[in-house]
Design a protein around this motif. Sequence first.
Motif, PDB file in Angstrom:
ATOM      1  N   THR A  43       6.119  -3.463 -22.126  1.00  0.00           N
ATOM      2  CA  THR A  43       5.652  -4.609 -23.179  1.00  0.00           C
ATOM      3  C   THR A  43       4.724  -5.712 -22.974  1.00  0.00           C
ATOM      4  OG1 THR A  43       7.595  -5.847 -22.684  1.00  0.00           O
ATOM      5  CG2 THR A  43       7.850  -4.332 -24.573  1.00  0.00           C
ATOM      6  N   ASP A  44       4.985  -5.992 -21.297  1.00  0.00           N
ATOM      7  CA  ASP A  44       4.144  -7.064 -20.650  1.00  0.00           C
ATOM      8  C   ASP A  44       2.888  -6.144 -20.430  1.00  0.00           C
ATOM      9  OD1 ASP A  44       2.679  -8.704 -19.025  1.00  0.00           O
ATOM     10  OD2 ASP A  44       4.579  -9.371 -17.809  1.00  0.00           O
ATOM     11  N   PRO A  45       1.554  -6.464 -20.835  1.00  0.00           N
ATOM     12  CA  PRO A  45       0.185  -5.948 -20.532  1.00  0.00           C
ATOM     13  C   PRO A  45       0.113  -6.004 -18.998  1.00  0.00           C
ATOM     14  CG  PRO A  45      -0.110  -7.792 -21.756  1.00  0.00           C
ATOM     15  CD  PRO A  45       1.455  -7.608 -21.936  1.00  0.00           C
ATOM     16  N   ILE A  46       0.359  -7.008 -18.401  1.00  0.00           N
ATOM     17  CA  ILE A  46       0.191  -6.740 -16.898  1.00  0.00           C
ATOM     18  C   ILE A  46       0.959  -5.694 -16.160  1.00  0.00           C
ATOM     19  CG2 ILE A  46       0.631  -8.265 -14.857  1.00  0.00           C
ATOM     20  CD1 ILE A  46       0.301 -10.918 -16.804  1.00  0.00           C
ATOM     21  N   ASP A  47       2.273  -5.414 -16.627  1.00  0.00           N
ATOM     22  CA  ASP A  47       2.928  -4.392 -16.010  1.00  0.00           C
ATOM     23  C   ASP A  47       2.491  -3.046 -16.418  1.00  0.00           C
ATOM     24  OD1 ASP A  47       4.568  -6.109 -14.854  1.00  0.00           O
ATOM     25  OD2 ASP A  47       6.202  -6.046 -16.562  1.00  0.00           O
ATOM     26  N   ARG A  48       1.461  -2.804 -16.847  1.00  0.00           N
ATOM     27  CA  ARG A  48       0.903  -1.595 -17.265  1.00  0.00           C
ATOM     28  C   ARG A  48      -0.183  -1.275 -16.235  1.00  0.00           C
ATOM     29  NH1 ARG A  48      -0.486  -3.316 -23.366  1.00  0.00           N
ATOM     30  NH2 ARG A  48       1.623  -3.648 -24.341  1.00  0.00           N
ATOM     31  N   GLU A  49      -0.610  -2.307 -15.580  1.00  0.00           N
ATOM     32  CA  GLU A  49      -1.690  -2.199 -14.528  1.00  0.00           C
ATOM     33  C   GLU A  49      -1.226  -1.538 -13.332  1.00  0.00           C
ATOM     34  OE1 GLU A  49      -4.885  -2.663 -15.319  1.00  0.00           O
ATOM     35  OE2 GLU A  49      -4.818  -3.863 -16.921  1.00  0.00           O
ATOM     36  N   VAL A 106       0.789  -1.435   0.050  1.00  0.00           N
ATOM     37  CA  VAL A 106       0.028   0.173   0.024  1.00  0.00           C
ATOM     38  C   VAL A 106       0.792   1.313   0.059  1.00  0.00           C
ATOM     39  CG1 VAL A 106      -1.716   1.510   1.657  1.00  0.00           C
ATOM     40  CG2 VAL A 106      -1.857  -1.422   1.187  1.00  0.00           C
ATOM     41  N   THR A 107       1.827   1.259   0.657  1.00  0.00           N
ATOM     42  CA  THR A 107       2.861   2.579   0.709  1.00  0.00           C
ATOM     43  C   THR A 107       4.023   2.473  -0.305  1.00  0.00           C
ATOM     44  OG1 THR A 107       4.339   1.187   2.438  1.00  0.00           O
ATOM     45  CG2 THR A 107       2.487   2.815   3.216  1.00  0.00           C
ATOM     46  N   HIS A 108       4.028   1.477  -1.150  1.00  0.00           N
ATOM     47  CA  HIS A 108       5.100   1.351  -1.994  1.00  0.00           C
ATOM     48  C   HIS A 108       4.591   0.837  -3.585  1.00  0.00           C
ATOM     49  CE1 HIS A 108       7.399   1.166   1.501  1.00  0.00           C
ATOM     50  NE2 HIS A 108       8.465   1.642   0.999  1.00  0.00           N
ATOM     51  N   PHE A 109       3.461   1.241  -3.840  1.00  0.00           N
ATOM     52  CA  PHE A 109       2.907   0.581  -5.047  1.00  0.00           C
ATOM     53  C   PHE A 109       3.114   1.647  -6.126  1.00  0.00           C
ATOM     54  CE2 PHE A 109      -0.305   3.839  -3.624  1.00  0.00           C
ATOM     55  CZ  PHE A 109      -0.630   4.525  -4.887  1.00  0.00           C
ATOM     56  N   ASP A 110       3.057   1.116  -7.412  1.00  0.00           N
ATOM     57  CA  ASP A 110       3.031   1.947  -8.637  1.00  0.00           C
ATOM     58  C   ASP A 110       1.811   1.776  -9.318  1.00  0.00           C
ATOM     59  OD1 ASP A 110       3.674   0.264 -10.914  1.00  0.00           O
ATOM     60  OD2 ASP A 110       5.254  -0.151  -9.611  1.00  0.00           O
ATOM     61  N   SER A 111       1.645   2.891 -10.207  1.00  0.00           N
ATOM     62  CA  SER A 111       0.400   3.087 -10.982  1.00  0.00           C
ATOM     63  C   SER A 111       0.413   2.108 -12.229  1.00  0.00           C
ATOM     64  CB  SER A 111       0.199   4.352 -11.416  1.00  0.00           C
ATOM     65  OG  SER A 111      -0.204   5.089 -10.102  1.00  0.00           O
ATOM     66  N   GLY A 112       1.726   1.507 -12.484  1.00  0.00           N
ATOM     67  CA  GLY A 112       1.823   0.735 -13.753  1.00  0.00           C
ATOM     68  C   GLY A 112       2.733   1.331 -14.720  1.00  0.00           C
ATOM     69  N   ASN A 113       3.217   0.939 -15.747  1.00  0.00           N
ATOM     70  CA  ASN A 113       3.975   1.506 -16.880  1.00  0.00           C
ATOM     71  C   ASN A 113       3.415   1.260 -18.159  1.00  0.00           C
ATOM     72  OD1 ASN A 113       6.172   2.088 -18.568  1.00  0.00           O
ATOM     73  ND2 ASN A 113       7.566   0.696 -18.043  1.00  0.00           N
ATOM     74  N   PRO A 114       2.772   2.344 -18.510  1.00  0.00           N
ATOM     75  CA  PRO A 114       2.030   2.260 -19.745  1.00  0.00           C
ATOM     76  C   PRO A 114       2.927   1.841 -20.927  1.00  0.00           C
ATOM     77  CG  PRO A 114       2.183   4.621 -18.910  1.00  0.00           C
ATOM     78  CD  PRO A 114       2.848   3.797 -17.863  1.00  0.00           C
ATOM     79  N   ALA A 115       4.075   2.083 -20.770  1.00  0.00           N
ATOM     80  CA  ALA A 115       5.081   1.708 -21.828  1.00  0.00           C
ATOM     81  C   ALA A 115       5.430   0.394 -21.899  1.00  0.00           C
ATOM     82  CB  ALA A 115       6.296   2.729 -22.014  1.00  0.00           C
TER      83      ALA A 115
END
Length: 244
Positions: free
Chosen positions: A139-145, A128-137
């Motif tokens: 290549t893995d669509p899961i990592d965009r979430e 909860v304190t170290h999340f990120d909002s995902g990487n829109p760029a």
Amino acid sequence: LGPIRLWEGDAPGALGQRAQDIPTLTPYAADKAKDTGASILIFPGGGYGGLAEHEGTGYAEFFAARGITAYVLKYRLGSNGYRHPVMLNDAARALRLLRVFAKRDGRDPSRIGVIGSSAGGHLASTLVTHFDSGNPAATDPIDRESARPDFQALIYPGKSGLIIPEKGAPPVFLAAGYGDRVDISEGLAEVYLRFKRAGVPAELHIYAGAGHGFGLRESNKSPAGAWPTRLREWLVDRKFVPTK
């Protein structure tokens, strides 16, 4: 349904290809007649040396029976040579996967929460304190979430005193036993006040007759054994799940 690997190949930072090197999610489908559209990610405790069954499978069965699709995370452990942030990476990847699954299955990707007990509670609060909002760029669509949970339940979380809430954190449900270690029983009371000062909706339960690790057991008929029902009531009150 069987376990789902978090990554198709080796997990980042894997020390081998043994079972303990492969983080997985075990899904528990919501009762179709009661399906609420919400999902929850479960982090069992065990001091980062094991994964406690009574803080994992039992929770998942409770939520699934009440219309909340549940997933139990088997994260990598210190007893197998892993150190943070490996566990956090597993947790973040799992949360992203739940968002992908929700969109795929017609569930609500904005009603996905986390629950953790003991070390699992520490892991949940760390996410909860170290999340990120995902990487829109990515290549893995899961990592965009996004890896941000929409709600959190911390059940006698380890290292409670280290939890420093930030403004805008997800609403939180807190529970512990009066007889737990001071850093947890008193620490969680202080954490509640920190959430309140940060303007984060919070609910706290300290059970007079309980210590550490009460989890969810059929044999526990004490008030502490009813905390999952209090949690569900809180989810209804916060409108994460409907009253049905």
